[in-house]
Design a protein around this motif. Sequence first.
Motif, short mmCIF file in Angstrom:
data_model
loop_
_atom_site.label_atom_id
_atom_site.label_comp_id
_atom_site.label_asym_id
_atom_site.label_seq_id
_atom_site.Cartn_x
_atom_site.Cartn_y
_atom_site.Cartn_z
N LEU A 124 0.75 -1.06 0.11
CA LEU A 124 -0.17 0.02 -0.13
C LEU A 124 0.91 1.24 -0.05
O LEU A 124 0.48 2.39 -0.09
N GLY A 125 2.09 1.11 0.33
CA GLY A 125 2.97 2.40 0.41
C GLY A 125 2.61 3.01 1.69
O GLY A 125 3.32 2.82 2.78
N CYS A 126 1.40 3.78 1.82
CA CYS A 126 1.01 3.99 3.23
C CYS A 126 -0.67 4.36 3.11
O CYS A 126 -0.99 4.31 1.80
N VAL A 127 -1.29 4.65 3.94
CA VAL A 127 -2.74 4.75 4.05
C VAL A 127 -2.93 6.39 4.34
O VAL A 127 -3.08 6.60 5.48
N PRO A 128 -3.29 7.21 3.31
CA PRO A 128 -3.51 8.62 3.60
C PRO A 128 -4.99 8.81 4.31
O PRO A 128 -5.75 7.90 3.84
N LEU A 129 -5.30 9.80 4.69
CA LEU A 129 -6.58 10.27 5.54
C LEU A 129 -7.06 11.24 4.83
O LEU A 129 -6.45 12.43 4.75
N ALA A 130 -8.34 10.94 4.11
CA ALA A 130 -8.98 12.29 3.49
C ALA A 130 -9.79 12.74 4.54
O ALA A 130 -10.49 12.22 5.34
N ASP A 131 -10.02 14.18 4.39
CA ASP A 131 -10.75 14.77 5.32
C ASP A 131 -12.20 14.39 5.10
O ASP A 131 -12.81 13.81 4.46
N TYR A 132 -12.82 14.69 6.04
CA TYR A 132 -14.63 14.23 6.33
C TYR A 132 -15.17 14.85 5.37
O TYR A 132 -15.03 16.26 4.97
N GLY A 157 -11.92 10.69 6.59
CA GLY A 157 -12.31 11.09 7.98
C GLY A 157 -13.48 11.07 8.69
O GLY A 157 -14.53 11.39 7.91
N ASN A 158 -13.64 10.56 9.93
CA ASN A 158 -14.88 10.48 10.66
C ASN A 158 -15.85 9.51 10.05
O ASN A 158 -16.90 9.64 10.08
N HIS A 159 -15.23 8.50 9.25
CA HIS A 159 -16.26 7.79 8.49
C HIS A 159 -15.75 6.30 8.10
O HIS A 159 -16.39 5.14 8.71
N GLY A 160 -14.72 6.07 7.60
CA GLY A 160 -14.32 4.52 7.34
C GLY A 160 -13.15 4.65 6.39
O GLY A 160 -12.29 5.29 6.54
N ALA A 161 -13.33 3.75 5.35
CA ALA A 161 -11.97 3.30 4.60
C ALA A 161 -12.62 2.94 3.35
O ALA A 161 -13.74 2.43 3.33
N ARG A 174 -6.77 -5.73 0.59
CA ARG A 174 -6.36 -4.23 0.78
C ARG A 174 -6.90 -3.86 2.06
O ARG A 174 -6.36 -3.18 2.94
N MET A 175 -8.30 -3.75 2.17
CA MET A 175 -8.98 -3.40 3.24
C MET A 175 -8.39 -4.42 4.52
O MET A 175 -8.36 -3.50 5.46
N GLU A 176 -8.26 -5.41 4.21
CA GLU A 176 -7.75 -6.30 5.45
C GLU A 176 -6.54 -6.00 5.86
O GLU A 176 -6.07 -5.85 7.11
N THR A 177 -5.68 -5.51 4.86
CA THR A 177 -4.28 -5.18 5.32
C THR A 177 -4.34 -3.71 6.08
O THR A 177 -3.45 -3.42 6.95
N VAL A 178 -5.28 -2.91 5.71
CA VAL A 178 -5.36 -1.59 6.25
C VAL A 178 -5.77 -1.94 7.90
O VAL A 178 -5.41 -1.18 8.75
N GLU A 179 -6.95 -2.69 7.96
CA GLU A 179 -7.39 -2.99 9.35
C GLU A 179 -6.33 -3.70 10.28
O GLU A 179 -6.23 -3.32 11.31
N HIS A 180 -5.45 -4.58 9.70
CA HIS A 180 -4.58 -5.23 10.39
C HIS A 180 -3.55 -4.43 10.80
O HIS A 180 -2.94 -4.27 11.82
#
Length: 259
Positions: A124-132, A157-161, A174-180
């Motif tokens: 994934l490189g990294c997982v950025p966070l988008a604003d709400y 932001g304030n929601h999920g992935a 990929r979602m599994e990797t993010v949560e792990h």
Amino acid sequence: MSKTERELREDIVEIGRLVYQKGWVAANDGNITIRMGRDRILATPTGVSKGMMKPDDLIIVDMKGNKIEGRKERTSEILMHITIYEMRPDIFSVVHAHPPVATGFAAAGRPLNLALLPEVIIGLGCVPLADYGLPGTPALTEPMLPYIPKYEAIMMGNHGAVCYGEDVYKAFFRMETVEHFARISLVAELLGGPTVLPRLEVDKLLDSRTRYGVKSRAGAQPDCPVVAEDLDGGPEKFVVTREELVALVDEAMRARGVA
Ligand SMILES: [Zn+2]
């Protein structure tokens, strides 16, 4: 070789069951889509548990989001899926969920952007966070636009992935990797704070992608992932010579009238 529509419907039902069983959604949350050809998107409908769907519950919408097949109603989050397909012709499936630990990071305003784990850096490189952004409106997708071309997993932001890939299994993994990753990051923080990998090691991992056949675009962005040098070179630490230090101490003493 490509799958039939029936098989794709069964794939979404299977992934929906997994997403629900893993606790990444509650009640009727989340949505999963697969792009079939140029103008047909197979989608989970609104108002159903993603863990209890049947293949015929799924609907088909066009690239404008209009329903063209199916009894149930479309989700308001379909526009986010369509935006991703429009911006990324290489993507054929999108999975959106609210996995609790990653969503906790998103609700705390914390991106998962540190260079900590080889699998995450390679995949994934990294997982950025988008604003709400308000769900069901274009404001939901707006803050994600700069990240969509560069990443395959984004925290909302304030929601999920949301995660996406060449097929629904890749998007799901990929979602599994993010949560792990979120769970491991949380434990590392509880145990005194994570040890961030240096640039040299991160570059070696990114170079190894061809060996593993990973097609991800992410990882070459500045500060994503954040490496050890980014932290050590930050404003908190600086280097002085012995003479400079003595001079600083002298100055401080004089200022207080001690010397
Ligand atoms: Zn959502």
